[in-house]
Each structure stands twice: as structure tokens, then as C-alpha cells.
Scaffold this active site. Structure first.
Site, PDB file in Angstrom:
ATOM      1  CG  ASP A  94      -0.238   0.059   2.295  1.00  0.00           C
ATOM      2  OD1 ASP A  94       0.797  -0.082   2.843  1.00  0.00           O
ATOM      3  OD2 ASP A  94      -1.499   0.157   3.715  1.00  0.00           O
ATOM      4  CB  SER A  95       4.393   1.819   0.470  1.00  0.00           C
ATOM      5  OG  SER A  95       4.463   0.546  -0.966  1.00  0.00           O
TER       6      SER A  95
ATOM      7  CG  ASP B 208       0.243  -4.024   2.713  1.00  0.00           C
ATOM      8  OD1 ASP B 208       0.368  -4.639   2.771  1.00  0.00           O
ATOM      9  OD2 ASP B 208       1.077  -2.779   1.932  1.00  0.00           O
TER      10      ASP B 208
ATOM     11  CE  LYS C  14       3.346  -6.202   4.195  1.00  0.00           C
ATOM     12  NZ  LYS C  14       2.392  -4.809   4.758  1.00  0.00           N
TER      13      LYS C  14
ATOM     14  CD  GLU D   9       0.291  -1.643   8.328  1.00  0.00           C
ATOM     15  OE1 GLU D   9      -0.324  -0.810   8.995  1.00  0.00           O
ATOM     16  OE2 GLU D   9       0.850  -1.180   7.494  1.00  0.00           O
TER      17      GLU D   9
ATOM     18  CD  GLU E  80       7.590  -0.199   8.182  1.00  0.00           C
ATOM     19  OE1 GLU E  80       6.880  -1.035   7.310  1.00  0.00           O
ATOM     20  OE2 GLU E  80       7.756   0.527   7.425  1.00  0.00           O
TER      21      GLU E  80
HETATM   22  O1  KIV Z   1       3.461  -1.346   2.095  1.00  0.00           O
HETATM   23  C1  KIV Z   1       4.458  -1.276   2.047  1.00  0.00           C
HETATM   24  O2  KIV Z   1       5.336  -1.723   0.720  1.00  0.00           O
HETATM   25  C2  KIV Z   1       4.888  -2.153   3.552  1.00  0.00           C
HETATM   26  C3  KIV Z   1       5.999  -2.278   2.906  1.00  0.00           C
HETATM   27  C4  KIV Z   1       7.544  -1.512   3.819  1.00  0.00           C
HETATM   28  C5  KIV Z   1       6.863  -3.424   4.074  1.00  0.00           C
HETATM   29  O3  KIV Z   1       4.507  -2.865   3.981  1.00  0.00           O
END
Ligand code: KIV
Length: 279
Positions: free
Chosen positions: A46-47, A85, A115, A117, A184
């Protein structure tokens, strides 16, 4: 080309002490470039909200946006295992939401895993997603979706109590069925302890060298994203500066009438053949 990476390989890699190489990717071309580079896991993170879409943080990212970019990544048919994500508010409100949204990432985006959090309180969510046969990566420590709760992007687990909580969280994520955990923004000593406390691989970002693998945001490590890059990022190139140089050279040559030259122009004969030689 080496064999396609599947979920079970990560556990084997951990057992063999082989480091896992992970990177984010958001598009077809970057993913194609990763072919034969030895990248084991690609995260459609989600970056993308910050490095691709220009938001200030990851909170506005939607499931649809992750699916859109995940489709582009998986169309490149990468050797690496592709994890999508789960964006903010796609799994926090209810277990049902979480399973449905994880399912969309796999069904529509062709992701191979998801993934999310958070620690112990997400155990029911993780169990339900795993029960739906979707592999899950956990994410502990500095969890950017909790930006406002954490009071900024701060290193986590600095005191004894929060360190113990993170170790407990990691154990419960493993028990819930996660096949790996991203760590992280935590001190390297704590990352080493967490890695020792679980048997699934840990993938570090700003968590020191003792994790089972490492992940970076592709535009950070290439030196393209230039706004407020944290200490843990190593720039393996300065592509941002090099891209700016190339674009300036193009602009100069167009203004000075030096581009296109004859070598980039069609003669009448070539034009008759109607071939552009395009990529
Ligand atoms: O969104 C992302 O790129 C991440 C990584 C930094 C682990 O969660």
C-alpha cells in the site's frame, strides 16, 4: 529461468538459513525487470499510495487500487511469490470484510497471498483468511496504517514492555497461520529476538540484519523516491537523478532542434513499408 516460488519455499529457506529477497512492485515493467534477479517475494504494497499515487500516507489506498496494480504485476508472470497488501479499513471492521477483501485480491488481482498489519487482536481475521486457503503475511512494529495512533513514523519496541508485546504478537501470528512476518522499524536486537521466537521467516525493513530476509520499497532503493527517505533505506542507485538528467537532455535537444535526427526519422521508402519498429 528458475522455478516459480511457492509459499512453502519460504519455510524451507528459513530452515536452510537462506536469506529471502523481497521488494515491492506496482507495475508490469518493473516486475519484468525483476526476472532473473533472484527476487523471491514481490509485495504490491500500500506504499503505492505514496510512491505511485502521490498521497501523504497509505491511509487513502483502496482495495480497487491494490487490485489494479496487482493485476499489472501478475500479468508479468513473475517467478517471485506475489503478496498483495490489504489496505486500511479492508480488514479492520470485521472478519467477514477481511475474508471478502482478501478473496478479491486473489480472485481479481491474481495475488498469491495477502499481508495485513497488526498483532494479537487480528488473530481471528488471520485465521479466517487462512481458513479460506489464502496465505497470509503478518506485519509488526512500525505499522504505517496506525500512523495517527502511533503519533508518527517512529521506531517501535524500544522499551521492555512494548518489546515483550511484539514478541507475543509474533508468536500469536505464527499460531494463527501466517507463513511469514514483516518486521518494520524496530531495533535490530528485538528483531533478532523475534526471529528466534518463531519458526516462520521474518522479513525486515528497518529491523537490522538478523531477520530471515529483507524488503525495501523499489523506488526507495533505486533512488527515485526522494522525499524523506528513512535511515534504513540503502540507495543502490540514484535513478531519480539519472532520470532527471535524461529528461533534461531530451528537452534540450528538442529545443535546439537536435532531436529527432535523421537516424530517428523515416525516409519515404521506409514509410511505404509501414513499419515503425516499435517495441
Ligand atoms: O506497503 C509496503 O510497501 C510495505 C513494506 C514497506 C513492507 O508494507
Amino acid at each position: 529461468m528458475r522455478n516459480k516460488v511457492t509459499k512453502n519455499i519460504f519455510l524451507e529457506m528459513r530452515r536452510r538459513g537462506e536469506k529471502i529477497v523481497a521488494l515491492t512492485s506496482y507495475d508490469y515493467l518493473c516486475t519484468k525487470l525483476m526476472e532473473d534477479t533472484g527476487v523471491d517475494l514481490i509485495l504490491v504494497g500500500d506504499s503505492l499510495g505514496m510512491v505511485v499515487l502521490g498521497f501523504d500516507n497509505t491511509l487513502p489506498v483502496t482495495v480497487e487500487e491494490i487490485i489494479h496494480h496487482c493485476k499489472a504485476v501478475t500479468r508479468a508472470r513473475p517467478r517471485a511469490f506475489v503478496v498483495a497488501d490489504m489496505p486500511f479499513m479492508s480488514y479492520q471492521a470485521s472478519v467477514e470484510d477481511a475474508v471478502r477483501n482478501a478473496g478479491r485480491l486473489v480472485k481479481e488481482g491474481a495475488a498469491e497471498g495477502v499481508k495485513l498489519e497488526g498483532g494479537e487482536r487480528y488473530v481471528p481475521v488471520i485465521e479466517a483468511i487462512v481458513h479460506a486457503s489464502i496465505p497470509v503475511v503478518g506485519h509488526l512494529g512500525l505499522t504505517p496504517q496506525s500512523l495517527h495512533q502511533l503519533g508518527g513514523y517512529r521506531v517501535q519496541g524500544k522499551d521492555r514492555e512494548s518489546a515483550e508485546t511484539l514478541i507475543r504478537d509474533a508468536r500469536s501470528l505464527e499460531k494463527a497461520g501466517c507463513f511469514s512476518i514483516v518486521l518494520e522499524g524496530i531495533p535490530w536486537q528485538l528483531a533478532e529476538r523475534i526471529t528466534g521466537a518463531v519458526s516462520i521467516p521474518t522479513i525486515g525493513i528497518g529491523a537490522g540484519p538478523h531477520c530471515s530476509g529483507q524488503i525495501l520499497v523499489i523506488y526507495d532503493m533505486l533512488g527515485i523516491y526522494e522525499h524523506g527517505v528513512p535511515k534504513f533505506v540503502k540507495k543502490f542507485d540514484e535513478l531519480g537523478a539519472r532520470m532527471r538528467g535524461a529528461i533534461s537532455a531530451y528537452a534540450r535537444e528538442v529545443r535546439e532542434g537536435r532531436f529527432p535526427g535523421m537516424e530517428h526519422s523515416y525516409s519515404g521508402e521506409e514509410a511505404k513499408k509501414d513499419r515503425t519498429g516499435e517495441t
